[in-house]
Design a protein around this motif. Structure first.
Motif, PDB file in Angstrom:
ATOM      1  N   THR A  49       0.834  -1.204   0.000  1.00 29.22           N
ATOM      2  CA  THR A  49       0.000   0.000   0.000  1.00 29.22           C
ATOM      3  C   THR A  49       0.869   1.255   0.000  1.00 29.22           C
ATOM      4  O   THR A  49       0.585   2.217  -0.718  1.00 29.22           O
ATOM      5  N   ASP A 163      -5.583  -1.253  -5.281  1.00 30.88           N
ATOM      6  CA  ASP A 163      -5.129  -1.804  -4.001  1.00 30.88           C
ATOM      7  C   ASP A 163      -6.207  -2.751  -3.471  1.00 30.88           C
ATOM      8  O   ASP A 163      -7.235  -2.301  -2.979  1.00 30.88           O
ATOM      9  N   GLU A 164      -5.955  -4.029  -3.610  1.00 28.45           N
ATOM     10  CA  GLU A 164      -6.882  -5.092  -3.188  1.00 28.45           C
ATOM     11  C   GLU A 164      -8.318  -4.837  -3.663  1.00 28.45           C
ATOM     12  O   GLU A 164      -9.245  -4.801  -2.868  1.00 28.45           O
TER      13      GLU A 164
END
Ligand SMILES: Nc1ncnc2c1ncn2[C@@H]1O[C@H](COP(=O)(O)OP(=O)(O)O)[C@@H](O)[C@H]1O
Ligand SMILES: [Mg+2]
Length: 254
Positions: A49, A163-164
Motif C-alpha cells: 500500500t 489496491d486489493e
C-alpha cells in the motif's frame, strides 16, 4: 517481441519510505511497461500500500526515484495524476450520495468532456446501469467495487493503481471483477498495478508479479517463472514460503 520493448510507464528506483523510524519500504526498484498488469504481492505489512500511495502522490518517498510516463514524479505531479487513477477496497465514495451524483462529482473534478455519455458508457461496461439511482452507502461490496472502478475509469487513465480491489468480494463477484479488469486492459490498453492476497486473482489477472517482503522485492517474474524458481506447486505455496523465509532473504539484502 514487441511487448517486451514497450515503453516503461512506471519506473521506481531504490524507493525507500520511513514513517517516524518505521521502515515501510526499504529498497524497492521495478518497472512496469505500457499495457502490463503487474501484481504486487506480499504478507501484511510488506509495503504494498505504501508503494501504491507513493505512486499516487499521497505520501512522499524518504529517498529514491519515481518516474511515471517518463516524467519525474516530484516535478510533474499534476500532469501525471491527470493521466492516472486508483481503486481500493478501503476507500469508499461518499455514502450519502446516489451513484450518479458521485460519478458526476468526479466527472466534474476530472473535467470529463461529455460526461453524461462517458458515465453511461462506463456504467454499461461495468454492468451497473440499474444502480444509477441507488444510495452509494447502501450498495453491497461487489456493487461498490464496480462503482469505484467506474469512478476510476472516468478520466480514461493510462495507469490504474488497484489496491486489493477484490478484497471482501464473494468468489462469483471477484471472478466478474477479474474478467472485467482483463477486458478493460485488453480493450483500452490500460497499464495496471494490482495488489491482492488472492493468488487466484493474481494468476488470472497479472502478466507479471513482484513479491515484496519487509519492503524489499524478493522475487519477480511471470507467475509461472516464480512457481518454477521457488520449486513450488502454486503461487500460494510461494507466498507462504516467502512470508516464512523472506526474513532470511531480506537479511541478505541489507
Ligand atoms: N502512516 C504510517 N505510519 C506509520 N507506519 C506506517 C504507515 N503506513 C504504513 N506503515 C507501516 O509500514 C509497513 C508497510 O505497510 P503497508 O504498506 O500498508 O503494507 P501492506 O499494504 O503490504 O500490508 C507496516 O509495518 C505498516 O505498519
Ligand atoms: Mg495494504
Amino acid at each position: 517481441m514487441v511487448r517486451a520493448m514497450a515503453e516503461a510507464i512506471v519506473q521506481v528506483e531504490h524507493l525507500r519510505k520511513e514513517f517516524n523510524g518505521t521502515v515501510a519500504v526499504a529498497d524497492v526498484s521495478f518497472q512496469v511497461r505500457r499495457g502490463e498488469i503487474v501484481g504486487l504481492l506480499g504478507a501484511n505489512g510488506a509495503g504494498k500500500t505504501t508503494t501504491i500511495q507513493v505512486l499516487l502522490g499521497l505520501t512522499t518517498p524518504t529517498s529514491g526515484l519515481v518516474k511515471i510516463f517518463g516524467m519525474d514524479f516530484e516535478r510533474h505531479r499534476i500532469a501525471i495524476l491527470q493521466r492516472s487513477n486508483f481503486c481500493s477496497a478501503y476507500t469508499a465514495l461518499p455514502g450519502n450520495l446516489k451513484v450518479w451524483e458521485n460519478l458526476l462529482v468526479f466527472a466534474k473534478l476530472y473535467q470529463v468532456k461529455d460526461h453524461r455519455r462517458k458515465t453511461d458508457e462506463l456504467l454499461e461496461l461495468l454492468e451497473i446501469t440499474p444502480l444509477r439511482k441507488h444510495i452509494t452507502g447502501h450498495l453491497s461490496s461487489g456493487e461498490s467495487t464496480r462503482v469505484n472502478l467506474c469512478k476510476a475509469l472516468l478520466n480514461d487513465p493510462e495507469l490504474l493503481l488497484l489496491d486489493e480491489p477484490t478484497a471482501s468480494l464473494d468468489p462469483n463477484i471477484a471472478d466478474k471483477v477479474r474478467k472485467l479488469l482483463r477486458r478493460v486492459q485488453r480493450e483500452r490498453g490500460i497499464t495496471m498495478i494490482y495488489t491482492s492476497h488472492n493468488m487466484r486473482d493474481v494468476e488470472e489477472v497479472c502478466d507479471r508479479v513482484l513479491f515484496l517482503n519487509k519492503g524489499r522485492v524478493v522475487a519477480e517474474g511471470t507467475p509461472r517463472q516464480i512457481i518454477d524458481q521457488f520449486q513450488q506447486q502454486s503461487l500460494e505455496d510461494v507466498f507462504i514460503q516467502v512470508a516464512r523465509s523472506g526474513d532470511l532473504l531480506a537479511e541478505e539484502g541489507k
